[in-house]
Design a protein around this motif. Structure first.
Motif, PDB file in Angstrom:
ATOM      1  N   VAL A   1      12.149  46.963  30.902  1.00  0.00           N
ATOM      2  CA  VAL A   1      13.133  47.963  31.305  1.00  0.00           C
ATOM      3  C   VAL A   1      13.849  48.522  30.071  1.00  0.00           C
ATOM      4  O   VAL A   1      14.106  49.729  29.983  1.00  0.00           O
ATOM      5  N   VAL A   2      14.150  47.650  29.115  1.00  0.00           N
ATOM      6  CA  VAL A   2      14.719  48.135  27.847  1.00  0.00           C
ATOM      7  C   VAL A   2      13.727  49.072  27.158  1.00  0.00           C
ATOM      8  O   VAL A   2      14.100  50.150  26.666  1.00  0.00           O
ATOM      9  N   GLY A   3      12.462  48.679  27.129  1.00  0.00           N
ATOM     10  CA  GLY A   3      11.442  49.548  26.542  1.00  0.00           C
ATOM     11  C   GLY A   3      11.325  50.879  27.264  1.00  0.00           C
ATOM     12  O   GLY A   3      11.142  51.931  26.642  1.00  0.00           O
ATOM     13  N   TRP A   4      11.446  50.838  28.590  1.00  0.00           N
ATOM     14  CA  TRP A   4      11.416  52.069  29.397  1.00  0.00           C
ATOM     15  C   TRP A   4      12.523  53.022  28.957  1.00  0.00           C
ATOM     16  O   TRP A   4      12.326  54.247  28.892  1.00  0.00           O
ATOM     17  N   SER A   5      13.671  52.485  28.633  1.00  0.00           N
ATOM     18  CA  SER A   5      14.800  53.335  28.234  1.00  0.00           C
ATOM     19  C   SER A   5      14.554  54.052  26.914  1.00  0.00           C
ATOM     20  O   SER A   5      15.261  55.017  26.590  1.00  0.00           O
ATOM     21  N   GLN A   6      13.560  53.604  26.153  1.00  0.00           N
ATOM     22  CA  GLN A   6      13.333  54.164  24.824  1.00  0.00           C
ATOM     23  C   GLN A   6      12.083  55.030  24.721  1.00  0.00           C
ATOM     24  O   GLN A   6      11.775  55.541  23.639  1.00  0.00           O
ATOM     25  N   VAL A   7      11.340  55.202  25.823  1.00  0.00           N
ATOM     26  CA  VAL A   7      10.076  55.934  25.731  1.00  0.00           C
ATOM     27  C   VAL A   7      10.314  57.401  25.402  1.00  0.00           C
ATOM     28  O   VAL A   7      11.304  57.994  25.832  1.00  0.00           O
ATOM     29  N   ARG A   8       9.397  57.954  24.633  1.00  0.00           N
ATOM     30  CA  ARG A   8       9.460  59.366  24.267  1.00  0.00           C
ATOM     31  C   ARG A   8       8.197  60.128  24.665  1.00  0.00           C
ATOM     32  O   ARG A   8       8.194  61.361  24.663  1.00  0.00           O
TER      33      ARG A   8
ATOM     34  N   ALA B   1      21.459  54.039  31.717  1.00  0.00           N
ATOM     35  CA  ALA B   1      21.393  53.358  33.008  1.00  0.00           C
ATOM     36  C   ALA B   1      20.350  52.240  32.982  1.00  0.00           C
ATOM     37  O   ALA B   1      20.582  51.137  33.507  1.00  0.00           O
ATOM     38  N   LEU B   2      19.215  52.495  32.367  1.00  0.00           N
ATOM     39  CA  LEU B   2      18.169  51.474  32.304  1.00  0.00           C
ATOM     40  C   LEU B   2      18.609  50.277  31.460  1.00  0.00           C
ATOM     41  O   LEU B   2      18.285  49.130  31.781  1.00  0.00           O
TER      42      LEU B   2
END
Length: 421
Positions: free
Chosen positions: A93-100, A170-171
């Motif tokens: 979920v942390v990784g999801w917040s950083q996707v580009r 939020a993520l």
């Protein structure tokens, strides 16, 4: 808890802990995606189909991993698997917040799919099957009713966080409760009652206690059998029933709103109807558990699932809004029944030592149904319209109901299960 139920039994502490962690896991790792879809479209510059493919990939990975997860559960139990799955889910979920980019999103959701395989219903079912015999249905009801409110809690929560912090912030916040789920998993879960010097249900004797009620589904654990459980026709029929029911319910969940709008329903009614399916699914689970002790899990489950086909027929036969109301009542009542019926029935078909492995295979079949449903139903709608597509849904539910009854008949004819119950 009811009379005669041991309040200090660790199994019930595990059930309530799992009910909470399942609510968080489903809410964040699955349901919240719908709320994040629109802001991700703006930020990543991708279309709905491209972004939705990430969730489809996660479901496919969850299904593919289910058999291996089942084998692990049979050998080692759920404690460390679910602990690691919670930590992996939080990291993803942390990784999801950083996707580009889309490839980054798909990579993250591959990890989320693996985390889901480790923390969603399958390992929780394995815990309940091991720790409960007589009270198994009650434990499954507690788990699935509480977790059934995951979307109710986390959809508005996620939207509020997005409004205040943006979707990336939020993520990051939502990753925290996912990570915290590792704590009860590590501290409370244990492999089997015997590890603590206990018997299932907290009974004083280690001997299994027969469950009340008629029919093969009332027997909690059959004698261990040397044969491959997949050779058992009851297991195979229950597996096919699971796949068909998951296909039907997923197709309706994805396409109901669009169908109602085409029929002239207001957007408010269409959205409320889709949401009401979840509320009715809780009611259906309660009905199943209340009646199964007297009538048997299989017959009651089959009746509720067959009722979904009646609901589909009345959706097209009655005028609006009565057709929608009746449909939601009938289809929704069977919407979550398979989540209690499958583990309860499977627990009476196979020895406890292989329950999780067989359940993992059934979970794979169910996930295949979920993955195929949106595309297959969409193709039918495009080629022949909603009437044909929903007619196919009704056929699937009737077939699933028939297969459950057939599985029960096959189980009753199996020699080692033929003794009086």
């Amino acid at each position: 808890m009811g009379a005669g139920r041991r309040r200090d039994f660790p199994g019930w502490r595990m059930v309530w802990a799992l009910a909470g962690t399942e609510t968080v896991a489903y809410g964040v790792l699955f349901y919240s995606f719908a709320v994040f879809l629109v802001p991700m479209q703006r930020d990543l510059g991708a279309g709905t189909a491209q972004l939705s493919g990430a969730l489809t990939l996660a479901m496919a990975v969850t299904g593919a991993a289910a058999p291996a997860v089942g084998r692990w559960l049979d050998r080692h139990g759920a404690r460390w698997l679910m602990t690691a799955g919670s930590l992996l889910g939080a990291a993803c979920v942390v990784g999801w917040s950083q996707v580009r980019t889309l490839p980054q999103l798909y990579l993250v959701f591959t990890g989320i799919g693996l985390a889901c395989a480790a923390v969603l219903y399958e390992p929780a079912y394995a815990v309940i099957n091991t720790w409960f015999h007589r009270e198994r249905r009650a434990a499954l009801l507690t788990l699935t009713v509480v977790a059934g409110f995951a979307s109710t809690v986390f959809l508005p929560t996620s939207q509020a966080l997005i409004d205040g912090l943006g979707w990336r912030g939020a993520l990051l916040v939502l990753a925290v409760p996912v990570a915290l789920c590792a704590v009860p998993h590590a501290l409370l879960l244990r492999r089997a009652p015997a590890d603590l010097g206990l018997a299932p249900d907290g009974a004083a004797s280690p001997e299994p206690v027969a469950a009340p009620g008629p029919g093969p589904s009332a027997t909690p654990d059959p004698p261990a059998a040397p044969v491959d459980p997949w050779q058992d026709p009851a297991v195979r029929r229950l597996t096919l029933a699971t796949a068909l029911e998951m296909l039907a319910t997923t197709a309706v969940a994805v396409h109901l709103v669009a169908h109602l709008l085409e029929r002239g329903a207001s957007p408010t009614l269409a959205a409320a109807s889709a949401g009401a399916l979840g509320a009715m699914s809780v009611a259906g689970r309660v009905v199943l558990t209340a009646l199964a002790g007297r009538l048997g899990t299989g017959p009651v489950s089959a009746a509720l699932i067959a009722g979904q086909a009646v609901g589909v027929g009345l959706l097209f036969a009655l005028p609006q809004p009565a057709s929608t109301v009746v449909f939601v009542l009938l289809f929704g009542a069977g919407f979550g029944v398979i989540h209690i019926a499958r583990p309860a029935l499977l627990g009476s078909y196979v020895p406890a030592a292989v329950f999780a492995s067989v359940s993992g295979g059934q979970a794979l079949a169910g996930q295949l149904g979920r993955v195929v449903a949106p595309v297959a139903a969409g193709a039918l709608i495009g080629a022949a319209g909603y009437g044909v597509a929903f007619g196919a849904v009704a056929v699937c539910t009737l077939a699933a109901a028939a297969l459950i009854l057939s599985a029960e008949r096959a189980a009753a004819l199996t020699p080692e299960r033929a003794a009086p119950r």
